[in-house]
Write a protein that holds these residues in place. Structure first.
Motif, short mmCIF file in Angstrom:
data_model
loop_
_atom_site.label_atom_id
_atom_site.label_comp_id
_atom_site.label_asym_id
_atom_site.label_seq_id
_atom_site.Cartn_x
_atom_site.Cartn_y
_atom_site.Cartn_z
N ALA A 225 133.00 -55.95 -93.63
CA ALA A 225 132.21 -56.99 -92.96
C ALA A 225 130.84 -56.43 -92.55
O ALA A 225 129.82 -57.12 -92.67
CB ALA A 225 132.96 -57.50 -91.73
N TRP A 226 130.82 -55.19 -92.09
CA TRP A 226 129.53 -54.57 -91.73
C TRP A 226 128.63 -54.48 -92.96
O TRP A 226 127.44 -54.77 -92.89
CB TRP A 226 129.77 -53.16 -91.16
N ARG A 227 129.21 -54.09 -94.09
CA ARG A 227 128.41 -53.97 -95.30
C ARG A 227 127.85 -55.32 -95.73
O ARG A 227 126.69 -55.44 -96.11
CB ARG A 227 129.25 -53.37 -96.42
N ARG A 228 128.68 -56.37 -95.67
CA ARG A 228 128.20 -57.70 -96.05
C ARG A 228 127.09 -58.17 -95.12
O ARG A 228 126.11 -58.77 -95.56
CB ARG A 228 129.36 -58.70 -96.03
N ALA A 229 127.23 -57.90 -93.83
CA ALA A 229 126.24 -58.35 -92.86
C ALA A 229 124.93 -57.59 -92.98
O ALA A 229 123.88 -58.10 -92.58
CB ALA A 229 126.80 -58.21 -91.44
N ALA A 230 124.97 -56.38 -93.53
CA ALA A 230 123.76 -55.57 -93.64
C ALA A 230 122.75 -56.20 -94.57
O ALA A 230 121.54 -56.07 -94.38
CB ALA A 230 124.12 -54.17 -94.12
N ASP A 231 123.21 -56.89 -95.62
CA ASP A 231 122.33 -57.62 -96.53
C ASP A 231 121.20 -56.73 -97.07
O ASP A 231 120.02 -57.07 -96.99
CB ASP A 231 121.75 -58.86 -95.83
N GLY A 232 121.57 -55.59 -97.59
CA GLY A 232 120.60 -54.64 -98.12
C GLY A 232 121.30 -53.37 -98.52
O GLY A 232 122.54 -53.31 -98.59
#
Length: 328
Positions: A225-232
Motif C-alpha cells: 500500500a505504501w508503494r502504491r501511494a508513493a506514485d513514483g
C-alpha cells in the motif's frame, strides 16, 4: 484408467504440499514457514518420486509428484533479474542482530563500499553510538526509529526492535520520517535531497512465526500500500522476513526478487538458507545488481544493491546521478 488416477493422485498430493496458494493457505500457519523452504521440499519430493518410480504400481503417482516438483523448481521467480545501465544509488541492508554485529566490521564494509543509504534493522541508539566510534571519517547522518509498541516476541532492549538509517553527505538534505506500521519494529521513510523523486522505505516486518503470522501478512500488505501511494520511484529495503516463495513480495518491486545466496542464518553455508533481506525497486528505478556480504557477529548477511533509472517505453522519471563509485 488406473494409471491416470495414480498420476492424478501424485499431482494432488505434491500440490497440496508444494502449492498451498491453490487453496489460499499461504498466509495461514504453518504455510509461510514451509513456503520459505519450498525449494528444499520440492527437491525432497523429487527424490522420493524418483525412488518410488522403481515400483511399477507406484510409478504413475511418482510421475505426477515429480511433475509438480519439477514445475516448482523451474519457477522463474527465483531467477535474479537485474538491469544494465548507470548506477545512481547504492543501498546497503544489514540486520545487526539486536546490536550484536561487530561495529568495526560493519564500519569496514561502509568504508570500502561507500553506500549512499544504509538500513540497519535491529540497531538502535546504543549500537549507533558504538558504530560512530569507527566512522568518524565518513560523516554519515543517522536516524533511529523506536518500536511502535512493545511485544513479547521482541526483547525490550535498546537495539532489537529499532531500525536505523544512515545517509551519506552526497544525498544532501534528505527528510527522514517514521512510518506507523503498528508492528514490532520501527520503520523509516527517506525522501528529498539528492534523491529527488525517489522515496525509500526502511522496513522490518515481523517474521511469520506462530502468534504473529497474521500480522506478518498485514505488514506485507502495508508495504504494498505504501508503494502504491508513493506514485513514483520507490525503494523498499530491509529485513523483510520473506523469500521469493512468498508471492506478496512480488508487489513490492517491478523486477523479480533476487534469489540466493541466502542472507539468513549466517552460520549456514552460502548455498543453504533463506534470502530474507532485500532491496526492491520500482516505479522508474530498478535494481542493477546485488551482492551478499558477510557481517561478523550477526545472524544475517548484508545485502549491497546498486540501482539506476529503469528503462521502458514510457517517458523516464527524472533520476539524479548520485554515486557511481561501485560497479554495477
Amino acid at each position: 484408467m488406473a494409471r491416470w488416477l495414480g498420476f492424478a493422485a501424485g499431482v494432488g498430493a505434491a500440490a497440496a504440499l508444494l502449492v498451498p496458494e491453490v487453496a489460499r493457505l499461504e498466509r495461514r500457519p504453518p504455510w509461510p514457514v514451509l513456503l520459505a523452504a519450498r525449494p528444499a521440499l520440492a527437491g525432497g519430493v523429487g527424490v522420493v518420486a524418483a525412488l518410488a518410480s522403481a515400483a511399477p504400481r507406484l510409478r504413475p503417482a511418482a510421475a505426477g509428484a515429480g511433475v509438480v516438483a519439477g514445475a516448482v523448481l523451474a519457477d522463474p521467480r527465483r531467477r535474479a533479474r537485474t538491469t544494465r545501465g548507470r548506477t545512481s544509488l547504492t543501498v546497503l541492508v544489514a540486520n545487526v542482530w539486536q546490536g550484536r554485529a561487530d561495529p568495526a566490521a560493519l564500519a569496514a564494509i561502509l568504508r570500502a563500499e561507500r553506500p549512499d543509504l544504509v538500513v540497519l534493522p535491529e540497531a538502535g541508539e546504543r549500537y549507533l553510538a558504538r558504530l560512530k566510534e569507527d566512522l568518524t571519517d565518513l560523516d554519515l547522518r543517522a536516524w533511529c526509529a523506536p518500536p511502535p509498541r512493545p511485544h513479547r516476541h521482541v526483547p525490550d532492549d535498546p537495539d532489537g526492535p529499532w531500525t536505523t538509517v544512515l545517509a551519506a553527505p552526497r544525498l544532501g538534505d534528505v527528510r527522514v520520517t517514521p512510518v506507523q506500521a503498528g508492528g514490532l519494529y520501527g520503520w523509516l521513510e527517506v525522501s528529498g535531497g539528492a534523491l529527488d523523486d525517489v522515496r525509500v522505505l526502511a522496513a522490518h516486518p515481523v517474521a511469520p512465526v506462530p502468534g504473529v503470522v497474521e500480522r506478518w501478512g498485514d505488514e506485507l500488505d502495508l508495504l504494498a500500500a505504501w508503494r502504491r501511494a508513493a506514485d513514483g520511484p520507490t525503494v523498499i529495503a530491509g529485513d523483510l522476513n520473506s523469500t521469493t516463495e512468498h508471492r506478496a513480495l512480488a508487489a513490492l518491486g517491478d523486477a523479480r526478487v533476487p534469489g540466493g545466496p541466502p542472507t539468513w542464518p549466517a552460520w549456514w553455508p552460502r548455498w543453504l538458507g533463506f534470502r530474507i533481506d532485500h532491496v526492491l525497486a520500482g516505479g522508474g528505478i530498478a535494481v542493477r545488481s546485488t551482492r551478499v556480504l558477510d557481517l561478523p557477529g550477526s545472524d544475517h548477511r548484508a545485502v549491497l544493491a546498486t540501482l539506476g533509472q529503469a528503462t521502458s517505453n514510457v517517458a523516464p522519471l527524472p533520476m539524479p546521478v548520485i554515486h557511481s563509485g561501485t560497479g554495477s
